[in-house]
Design a protein around this motif. Structure first.
Motif, short mmCIF file in Angstrom:
data_model
loop_
_atom_site.label_atom_id
_atom_site.label_comp_id
_atom_site.label_asym_id
_atom_site.label_seq_id
_atom_site.Cartn_x
_atom_site.Cartn_y
_atom_site.Cartn_z
N TRP A 266 0.81 -1.22 0.00
CA TRP A 266 0.00 0.00 0.00
C TRP A 266 0.85 1.27 0.00
O TRP A 266 0.31 2.35 -0.20
N ILE A 267 2.15 1.15 0.23
CA ILE A 267 3.00 2.34 0.17
C ILE A 267 4.09 2.15 -0.89
O ILE A 267 5.24 2.51 -0.69
N ASP A 268 3.68 1.59 -2.02
CA ASP A 268 4.66 1.31 -3.08
C ASP A 268 5.13 2.55 -3.81
O ASP A 268 6.09 2.50 -4.57
N ASP A 269 4.46 3.68 -3.63
CA ASP A 269 4.90 4.94 -4.21
C ASP A 269 4.35 6.09 -3.37
O ASP A 269 3.70 5.87 -2.34
N GLY A 270 4.63 7.32 -3.80
CA GLY A 270 4.21 8.47 -3.03
C GLY A 270 2.72 8.57 -2.85
O GLY A 270 2.23 8.88 -1.75
N ASP A 271 1.96 8.32 -3.92
CA ASP A 271 0.50 8.37 -3.81
C ASP A 271 -0.01 7.31 -2.84
O ASP A 271 -0.95 7.56 -2.06
#
Length: 211
Positions: free
Chosen positions: A32-37
């Motif tokens: 769920w935190i694989d990128d900034g969004d």
């Protein structure tokens, strides 16, 4: 970021919910935190950062900056996972603080401050004291995560930090049940799978015995 299912908050403590921000709830692993969004969405669902602060940081961030902070969050997550795995099953001793120096360095960056505000109508007094935080840059997004980890470390008994007994499940939780008998991350996920598997085994055994 591809639209994902809502994050899982099953651990009864945000410190472990952060570790559970990567999981395989069905058949495919989700981070769920694989990128900034993804990081912003997880923080919003965890209610760790006010919506207006998230919107402001999203607007002011330069390209790639939020992705960089998300990478730092993932590194923090996996460092902390190793610590939890090494210590769960027994109470933490004071010597553990030496291993937690990276977390203390993160906490030292905090710019929290106290403010008086109007109290809820249900409160006895007319004022309440609340802790706020200055959100000067996207790096500040790591601070409420650090606080959640610190609260978990100082408030939970590691004797009751458990891993779900689901064969393929990676989720952790704090067992707050009476008698500390919790076995599953959730009855709706791994608990039901275990029940179904036990039922299939009983049916198979019955058919074999009757053959």
């Amino acid at each position: 970021m591809v639209q994902q299912a809502p994050a899982l908050f099953l651990a009864d403590t945000l410190g472990l919910d952060f570790l559970n921000s990567i999981a395989t709830p069905v058949d495919t692993e989700i981070d769920w935190i694989d990128d900034g969004d993804g990081l912003l969405a997880w923080l919003e669902q965890a209610r760790l950062v006010p919506a207006d602060a998230l919107a402001s940081l999203r607007e002011q961030a330069i390209p790639g900056e939020l992705d960089k902070v998300a990478a730092q969050a993932r590194s923090l997550r996996e460092w902390f996972r190793l610590f939890v795995r090494a210590h769960r099953g027994g109470p933490l001793g004071p010597e553990a603080v030496e291993e937690l120096a990276p977390l203390n360095r993160l906490l030292a960056r905090d710019e929290g401050f106290l403010q008086l505000a109007a109290a809820d109508q249900r409160s006895a007094g007319g004022l309440r004291l609340e802790t706020l935080r200055r959100w000067r840059s996207p790096d500040a997004l790591l601070l409420p995560i650090g606080e959640a980890l610190a609260r978990f470390l100082s408030e939970e008994d590691f004797s009751y930090v458990k891993a779900c007994e689901g064969p393929a499940c990676t989720l952790l939780f704090a067992d707050h049940t009476r008698g500390h008998v919790r076995r599953w991350c959730s009855m709706a996920i791994c608990g039901n799978r275990a029940k179904q598997a036990a039922h299939r085994n009983r049916v198979k055994t019955s058919r074999t015995a009757g053959a």
